[in-house]
Design an enzyme around this catalytic site. Sequence first.
Site, PDB file in Angstrom:
ATOM      1  CB  CYS A 190      10.393  -0.543   2.984  1.00 57.36           C
ATOM      2  SG  CYS A 190      11.180  -0.232   1.685  1.00 57.36           S
TER       3      CYS A 190
ATOM      4  CE  LYS B  90      -3.076  -8.160  -4.783  1.00 52.50           C
ATOM      5  NZ  LYS B  90      -3.462  -7.094  -3.779  1.00 52.50           N
TER       6      LYS B  90
ATOM      7  CG  PHE C  71      -0.526   0.522   2.612  1.00 47.92           C
ATOM      8  CD1 PHE C  71      -0.089   1.938   2.593  1.00 47.92           C
ATOM      9  CD2 PHE C  71       0.077  -0.614   3.477  1.00 47.92           C
ATOM     10  CE1 PHE C  71       0.412   2.174   3.966  1.00 47.92           C
ATOM     11  CE2 PHE C  71       0.639  -0.084   4.549  1.00 47.92           C
ATOM     12  CZ  PHE C  71       0.973   1.556   4.901  1.00 47.92           C
TER      13      PHE C  71
HETATM   14  P1  NAD Z   1       1.402  -6.818   2.799  1.00 49.12           P
HETATM   15  O1  NAD Z   1       2.332  -7.944   3.002  1.00 49.12           O
HETATM   16  O2  NAD Z   1      -0.018  -6.748   4.057  1.00 49.12           O
HETATM   17  O3  NAD Z   1       0.620  -6.573   1.423  1.00 49.12           O
HETATM   18  C1  NAD Z   1       1.467  -6.821   0.337  1.00 49.12           C
HETATM   19  C2  NAD Z   1       0.612  -7.305  -0.846  1.00 49.12           C
HETATM   20  O4  NAD Z   1       0.412  -8.719  -0.431  1.00 49.12           O
HETATM   21  C3  NAD Z   1      -0.819  -6.639  -1.096  1.00 49.12           C
HETATM   22  O5  NAD Z   1      -1.123  -6.646  -2.308  1.00 49.12           O
HETATM   23  C4  NAD Z   1      -1.720  -7.747  -0.440  1.00 49.12           C
HETATM   24  O6  NAD Z   1      -2.967  -7.897  -1.128  1.00 49.12           O
HETATM   25  C5  NAD Z   1      -1.049  -8.993  -0.547  1.00 49.12           C
HETATM   26  N1  NAD Z   1      -1.208  -9.968   0.835  1.00 49.12           N
HETATM   27  C6  NAD Z   1      -1.493  -9.543   1.912  1.00 49.12           C
HETATM   28  N2  NAD Z   1      -1.623 -10.764   2.758  1.00 49.12           N
HETATM   29  C7  NAD Z   1      -1.510 -11.829   1.945  1.00 49.12           C
HETATM   30  C8  NAD Z   1      -1.412 -13.208   2.094  1.00 49.12           C
HETATM   31  N3  NAD Z   1      -1.739 -13.437   3.431  1.00 49.12           N
HETATM   32  N4  NAD Z   1      -1.533 -14.091   1.025  1.00 49.12           N
HETATM   33  C9  NAD Z   1      -1.272 -13.459  -0.023  1.00 49.12           C
HETATM   34  N5  NAD Z   1      -1.187 -12.218  -0.332  1.00 49.12           N
HETATM   35  C10 NAD Z   1      -1.376 -11.398   0.680  1.00 49.12           C
HETATM   36  O7  NAD Z   1       1.906  -5.375   2.946  1.00 49.12           O
HETATM   37  P2  NAD Z   1       1.668  -3.772   3.245  1.00 49.12           P
HETATM   38  O8  NAD Z   1       1.046  -3.771   4.293  1.00 49.12           O
HETATM   39  O9  NAD Z   1       0.480  -3.456   1.864  1.00 49.12           O
HETATM   40  O10 NAD Z   1       2.881  -2.865   2.860  1.00 49.12           O
HETATM   41  C11 NAD Z   1       3.445  -2.525   4.179  1.00 49.12           C
HETATM   42  C12 NAD Z   1       5.009  -3.717   4.165  1.00 49.12           C
HETATM   43  O11 NAD Z   1       5.484  -3.566   2.991  1.00 49.12           O
HETATM   44  C13 NAD Z   1       5.834  -3.313   5.150  1.00 49.12           C
HETATM   45  O12 NAD Z   1       6.380  -4.614   5.826  1.00 49.12           O
HETATM   46  C14 NAD Z   1       7.212  -2.678   4.310  1.00 49.12           C
HETATM   47  O13 NAD Z   1       8.188  -2.655   5.180  1.00 49.12           O
HETATM   48  C15 NAD Z   1       7.032  -3.500   3.038  1.00 49.12           C
HETATM   49  N6  NAD Z   1       7.697  -2.789   2.037  1.00 49.12           N
HETATM   50  C16 NAD Z   1       9.061  -3.204   1.793  1.00 49.12           C
HETATM   51  C17 NAD Z   1       9.544  -2.607   0.806  1.00 49.12           C
HETATM   52  C18 NAD Z   1      10.748  -3.138   0.430  1.00 49.12           C
HETATM   53  O14 NAD Z   1      11.287  -2.587  -0.749  1.00 49.12           O
HETATM   54  N7  NAD Z   1      11.621  -3.946   1.111  1.00 49.12           N
HETATM   55  C19 NAD Z   1       8.811  -1.243  -0.002  1.00 49.12           C
HETATM   56  C20 NAD Z   1       7.792  -1.159   0.580  1.00 49.12           C
HETATM   57  C21 NAD Z   1       6.935  -1.726   1.648  1.00 49.12           C
END
Ligand code: NAD
Length: 492
Positions: free
Chosen positions: A284, A176, A152
Amino acid sequence: MSKNGKIQNYMNGQWQASTAVDYLNIVNPATQEMLGEVPLSPASEVGSAVQAAAEAFVEWRQMPVGDRIQYLFKLKDLLEENFEDISRTITMECGKTMGESRGEMQRAIENVEVACGAPTMMMGDFSEDIASGIDEIMIRQPVGVCAIIAPFNFPGMIPFWFLPYAIAAGNTVIVKPSEKVPLTMRKVFGLFNKLDLPPGVVNMVNGGKEAVDAILDHPAVRAVSFVGSTAVAKYIYSRGAANGKRVQAQGGAKNPIIVLPDADMEMTTRISADSAFGCAGQRCLAASIAITVGEARHSFTEAIADAATSRVVGYGLDEAVQMGPVITVPSKERIESLIQKGENEGAMVIVDGRSPSIPGYENGNFIRPTILTDVNPGGEIAKTEIFGPVLSLMHVNTIDDAIKLVNGGEYGNMACLFTSSGSAARKFRYEVQAGNIGINIGVAAPMAFFPFSGWKESFFGTLHGQGKHAIEFFTQTKVVVERWPRAWSRQF
Ligand code: NAD
């Protein structure tokens, strides 16, 4: 978006209403205004998008790369023409300030620019006469249908770490977006729709877990690029790999900064505050822990507390605002409960941003910048990714102790050092276990021609997003050895 506010999917060059039974509300985190509804698309819709992408791949991969990138030049123009509109959408659905939203769109455009270099980046290798009359050639070919699963916190930028490279290299793509912020990609796909790309080259399926699992299990999806939390990154990596796909999965973080006594304290605190509180700490690469060494403790603590207190918090559409809300009500509750946990573990909350009242936005998901001191390095608050505007302060006596503390953490996304000592900086750069390093600077997302690195629990895979890494990820190499005996030479 259809007239009833329901977001549609985009596949085979057309907008399509989802057959989903369940929809989620898209909510402005500053106002709680409902901005639309997003479908939790069923697996069958992923199947249709993959089929469209697989059919499009047959012709798209044969189009000369120089012709494929012409679409990216047009896309860059369209992104620039719609820059303010898309930035505004990011602010409205994600809660960023306008400066932050513009910054992420700028980086998205830079990735399109770098991907326009695909003709050079895709060039292979050639070695003549590896034995008499025998030549060996390495060529790069696209892998097929690729999927991008986004988080997000950067709804505009993160899909662009992958998408322009994937299509420039001759692949077809399914995006997605995060179900929390689908409107930005919806706008971007409105621009794709104007490009006259062959149908099926780019597709978008909205949804949650069911859509993701359908991507991971579909045999025609050859590569998956994921960015999100570590728990989900691990799941994506293992399930995708078990199904024979190449996967790059970027996860969460818990980023430390180290402040040495010889640091320029004015610059250090200004940068540290931007790093910890920019995007309301939902980056992140955000600083989450500050480790002061020796005499840096008192001057840094005092100055960072001032910087935290004076930050202007409010709705990002107001250009004077320096920090917006966090994404959802549960997110705000989780962050506030972690602050409480820190207190329970013995930390002192010297700047408490919980439950502020922001005039005009009393219902928004606001937390003001918060600072905890004397945080126990073994406690939960020191280890858990907070993903909110909270900075935890710790203190040690030497740089060695500080680096040890940093390297003892499970994540490895980013680490910063503030010092005026070249030898301390070199030691830090050499020893610290993280993929993005800042020295006297907060780490922003790397320029588009650098990989977005990440170590330990922050990344699963080998090749990262952006630049040459992305081109490598989205191509497979083919090595050809050819013999043309001289005896076969004919005179024509
Ligand atoms: P999230 O893991 O909740 O969701 C990310 C994606 O995964 C979404 O599209 C969601 O629909 C999908 N998803 C969520 N739960 C799932 C499941 N159980 N099974 C399959 N798909 C699933 O992450 P978020 O809250 O959207 O984003 C924040 C996180 O992203 C933080 O941990 C942040 O550190 C990380 N992030 C990392 C980077 C990087 O480059 N390392 C960059 C941006 C964000």
